[in-house]
Write a protein that holds these residues in place. Structure first.
Motif, PDB file in Angstrom:
ATOM      1  N   THR A 148      -0.555   2.004   0.990  1.00 19.28           N
ATOM      2  CA  THR A 148      -0.710   3.275   0.283  1.00 19.28           C
ATOM      3  C   THR A 148       0.457   3.487  -0.679  1.00 19.28           C
ATOM      4  OG1 THR A 148      -1.921   4.242   2.140  1.00 19.28           O
ATOM      5  CG2 THR A 148      -0.943   5.778   0.573  1.00 19.28           C
ATOM      6  N   GLU A 149       1.694   3.187  -0.213  1.00 19.42           N
ATOM      7  CA  GLU A 149       2.855   3.300  -1.090  1.00 19.42           C
ATOM      8  C   GLU A 149       2.717   2.369  -2.292  1.00 19.42           C
ATOM      9  OE1 GLU A 149       6.647   2.879   0.906  1.00 19.42           O
ATOM     10  OE2 GLU A 149       5.932   4.073   2.598  1.00 19.42           O
ATOM     11  N   ASN A 150       2.312   1.121  -2.036  1.00 19.42           N
ATOM     12  CA  ASN A 150       2.124   0.157  -3.128  1.00 19.42           C
ATOM     13  C   ASN A 150       1.054   0.642  -4.098  1.00 19.42           C
ATOM     14  OD1 ASN A 150       4.081  -1.540  -2.129  1.00 19.42           O
ATOM     15  ND2 ASN A 150       2.658  -2.856  -1.048  1.00 19.42           N
ATOM     16  N   PHE A 151      -0.034   1.189  -3.561  1.00 27.10           N
ATOM     17  CA  PHE A 151      -1.105   1.708  -4.416  1.00 27.10           C
ATOM     18  C   PHE A 151      -0.583   2.860  -5.277  1.00 27.10           C
ATOM     19  CE2 PHE A 151      -4.599   4.663  -5.208  1.00 27.10           C
ATOM     20  CZ  PHE A 151      -5.465   3.826  -5.887  1.00 27.10           C
ATOM     21  N   ASN A 152       0.218   3.747  -4.670  1.00 27.67           N
ATOM     22  CA  ASN A 152       0.769   4.872  -5.432  1.00 27.67           C
ATOM     23  C   ASN A 152       1.691   4.375  -6.543  1.00 27.67           C
ATOM     24  OD1 ASN A 152      -0.617   6.753  -3.908  1.00 27.67           O
ATOM     25  ND2 ASN A 152       1.060   7.094  -2.496  1.00 27.67           N
ATOM     26  N   ILE A 153       2.507   3.351  -6.238  1.00 28.98           N
ATOM     27  CA  ILE A 153       3.394   2.778  -7.257  1.00 28.98           C
ATOM     28  C   ILE A 153       2.562   2.166  -8.378  1.00 28.98           C
ATOM     29  CG2 ILE A 153       5.039   0.905  -7.705  1.00 28.98           C
ATOM     30  CD1 ILE A 153       6.188   1.498  -4.867  1.00 28.98           C
ATOM     31  N   MET A 154       1.516   1.412  -8.012  1.00 27.68           N
ATOM     32  CA  MET A 154       0.661   0.799  -9.032  1.00 27.68           C
ATOM     33  C   MET A 154      -0.040   1.871  -9.860  1.00 27.68           C
ATOM     34  SD  MET A 154      -0.910  -2.694  -7.365  1.00 27.68           S
ATOM     35  CE  MET A 154      -1.845  -1.877  -6.101  1.00 27.68           C
TER      36      MET A 154
END
Length: 134
Positions: free
Chosen positions: A64-70
């Motif tokens: 989820t964190e990676n998705f938010n960063i992307m």
């Protein structure tokens, strides 16, 4: 002897019932042991599932964190693209304006060139006429 026989019968019944109760107690103890084993197995399974759930939850949170960063990066790139698109459109408009001015000036120069060419031809004819007279 009747009293003694009766006591013996009662004792026999008592022993029989005591044996039945002992058998029942043994069966209940076995059932309780099986229930305890089942509870123990279920507790271990629940604990293992909790560990798996926590692990998967951690992985999900990281994803989820990676998705938010992307998503943030995508939004920044979209803004950059929109800015570049505006700049391109502005440059295109300036280029079109320059092209129109250039074409107008070129048209004017060609018209001037045509006029000068006509004058040069007229002048050339005059020179030819003057040369024939001399």
């Amino acid at each position: 002897m009747k009293g003694e026989d009766r006591i013996i019968e009662l004792l026999a019944e008592y022993l029989k019932k005591a044996d039945q109760l002992t058998d029942r107690t043994d069966r209940l103890e076995k059932s309780a042991e099986q229930a305890n084993k089942s509870i123990e197995v279920m507790s271990r399974a629940i604990a293992a599932n909790d560990i798996k759930f926590n692990t998967m939850n951690e992985k999900f949170n990281i994803m989820t964190e990676n998705f938010n960063i992307m998503t943030e990066n995508f939004n920044i790139m979209t803004e950059n693209f929109n800015s570049l698109s505006k700049n391109f459109n502005s440059m295109s408009e300036n280029s079109n304006s320059f092209s129109e001015k250039f074409n107008q000036e070129l048209k004017g120069l060609r018209e001037d060139q045509g006029v000068m060419l006509k004058e040069l031809i007229l002048l050339s004819k005059r020179v030819a006429v003057v040369e024939e007279k001399h």
